[in-house]
Motif scaffolding. Structure first.
Motif, short mmCIF file in Angstrom:
data_model
loop_
_atom_site.label_atom_id
_atom_site.label_comp_id
_atom_site.label_asym_id
_atom_site.label_seq_id
_atom_site.Cartn_x
_atom_site.Cartn_y
_atom_site.Cartn_z
N GLN A 46 8.12 10.27 0.64
CA GLN A 46 8.00 9.21 0.17
C GLN A 46 7.29 9.22 -0.98
OE1 GLN A 46 8.91 6.61 2.23
NE2 GLN A 46 9.97 7.92 3.43
N PRO A 47 8.04 8.12 -2.05
CA PRO A 47 7.43 8.07 -3.50
C PRO A 47 6.01 7.77 -3.42
CG PRO A 47 8.98 6.45 -3.12
CD PRO A 47 9.10 7.49 -1.97
N ALA A 48 5.09 8.12 -4.37
CA ALA A 48 3.72 7.37 -4.25
C ALA A 48 3.93 5.93 -4.74
CB ALA A 48 3.01 8.12 -5.39
N PRO A 49 3.12 5.15 -3.84
CA PRO A 49 3.31 3.90 -4.17
C PRO A 49 2.49 3.55 -5.54
CG PRO A 49 1.45 4.27 -2.69
CD PRO A 49 2.28 5.49 -2.85
N VAL A 50 2.87 2.50 -5.96
CA VAL A 50 2.02 1.75 -7.02
C VAL A 50 1.27 0.58 -6.80
CG1 VAL A 50 2.41 0.58 -9.44
CG2 VAL A 50 4.17 2.28 -8.64
N GLY A 51 0.00 0.79 -6.89
CA GLY A 51 -1.09 -0.09 -6.36
C GLY A 51 -1.27 -1.16 -7.37
N LEU A 52 -1.72 -2.48 -6.66
CA LEU A 52 -2.24 -3.55 -7.67
C LEU A 52 -3.50 -3.16 -8.44
CD1 LEU A 52 -1.62 -6.46 -4.88
CD2 LEU A 52 -0.06 -5.75 -6.88
N PRO A 53 -3.79 -3.87 -9.48
CA PRO A 53 -5.28 -3.76 -10.17
C PRO A 53 -6.13 -4.26 -9.27
CG PRO A 53 -3.53 -5.14 -11.38
CD PRO A 53 -2.83 -4.97 -9.94
N ARG A 54 -7.47 -3.75 -9.34
CA ARG A 54 -8.43 -4.16 -8.54
C ARG A 54 -9.03 -5.61 -8.50
NH1 ARG A 54 -12.20 -1.17 -6.22
NH2 ARG A 54 -14.24 -1.63 -5.91
N SER A 55 -9.13 -6.06 -7.48
CA SER A 55 -9.45 -7.69 -7.12
C SER A 55 -10.22 -7.53 -5.89
CB SER A 55 -8.05 -8.39 -7.21
OG SER A 55 -8.69 -9.79 -6.91
N THR A 56 -11.22 -8.32 -5.89
CA THR A 56 -12.21 -8.50 -4.78
C THR A 56 -11.48 -9.33 -3.70
OG1 THR A 56 -14.03 -8.35 -6.28
CG2 THR A 56 -14.41 -9.57 -4.03
N PRO A 57 -11.37 -8.76 -2.39
CA PRO A 57 -10.69 -9.76 -1.26
C PRO A 57 -11.67 -10.82 -0.85
CG PRO A 57 -11.68 -7.72 -0.48
CD PRO A 57 -11.98 -7.53 -1.87
N SER A 58 -11.07 -12.07 -0.54
CA SER A 58 -11.76 -13.19 -0.33
C SER A 58 -11.37 -13.65 1.25
CB SER A 58 -11.36 -14.25 -1.35
OG SER A 58 -10.29 -14.54 -1.18
#
Length: 229
Positions: free
Chosen positions: A72-84
């Motif tokens: 499986q190709p390595a996923p591209v993650g989102l930038p860091r952000s605090t979960p609410s």
């Protein structure tokens, strides 16, 4: 293993501020020594109806769904952000999330028992949607409010959906891979907090039959989930 009554539930002044990728095995060792099996209630009486329980797991390595043989190709993650907020439709969870770190003794902070309706995000780790394991913890019940945010976590099945809303306005959707119960003495620290090149979510609470003598639960329930595709 530290008894529940000795756990500090307030914010720790000297918590880790280094990212998980930089902290590496140091944080894993602290968590293992301090013991994570502390997410549960300090009850004056045992609950009248025990929370749902998944199958017990003797070998922690079986707790995570395996990947197919095809690379499986390595996923591209989102930038860091605090979960609410965390939403789990199957068990009617729609809860706000507070930030948590570690206590001075290395144990993971937990939401105060008088706010047991809230979930807590382990801030030194990945945020939901980043590459890595994002960890969200919560109480199963509390003498102050009764059944808490993750009372029914053990009722989840593979394929169930979990959504996390972030402060940047994005919603990250995950699919449950497995739901496993571990004795607190065998908590799978590496599987929960360890590094990974995938976008994962771990949701943790207490489990097992309430021990009136110890005034706590003997197990931890861990939900392993990956980014929905």
């Amino acid at each position: 293993m530290v008894p529940w009554s000795e756990v500090t539930t307030t914010r720790a002044g000297g918590r880790h501020r280094i990212p998980w990728r930089a902290a590496g095995s140091v944080v894993v060792v602290l968590l293992a020594l301090g013991g994570f099996g502390l997410i549960g209630a300090s009850l004056t009486d045992a609950p009248t109806a025990p929370p749902p329980q998944p199958p017990a797991q003797a070998n922690p390595q079986v707790g995570v769904a395996t990947s197919p043989d095809v690379a499986q190709p390595a996923p591209v993650g989102l930038p860091r952000s605090t979960p609410s907020r965390i939403v789990i439709p199957r068990i009617d969870v729609n809860a706000s999330i507070m930030e948590l770190g570690t206590n001075p003794d290395g144990t993971v902070e937990v939401p105060p028992l008088d706010q047991a309706q809230l979930a807590g995000w382990y801030e030194p780790g990945a945020s939901p949607g980043e590459v890595g394991n994002s960890v969200i913890v919560g109480h199963v019940d509390s003498a102050m409010i009764g059944p808490a945010v993750f009372y029914s976590l053990g009722a989840l099945d593979p394929g169930d959906a979990i959504s996390v809303v972030r402060d940047d306005g994005r919603q990250v959707d995950f699919t449950v891979d497995s739901v496993v119960s571990y004795p607190k003495t065998e908590f799978p620290t590496e599987l929960v907090y360890g590094p990974t090149d995938q976008i994962g979510l771990r949701v943790v609470t207490c489990g097992g039959t309430f021990d009136e003598a110890a005034n706590s639960y003997p197990d931890n329930i861990v939900v392993f989930a990956t980014l929905a595709r």
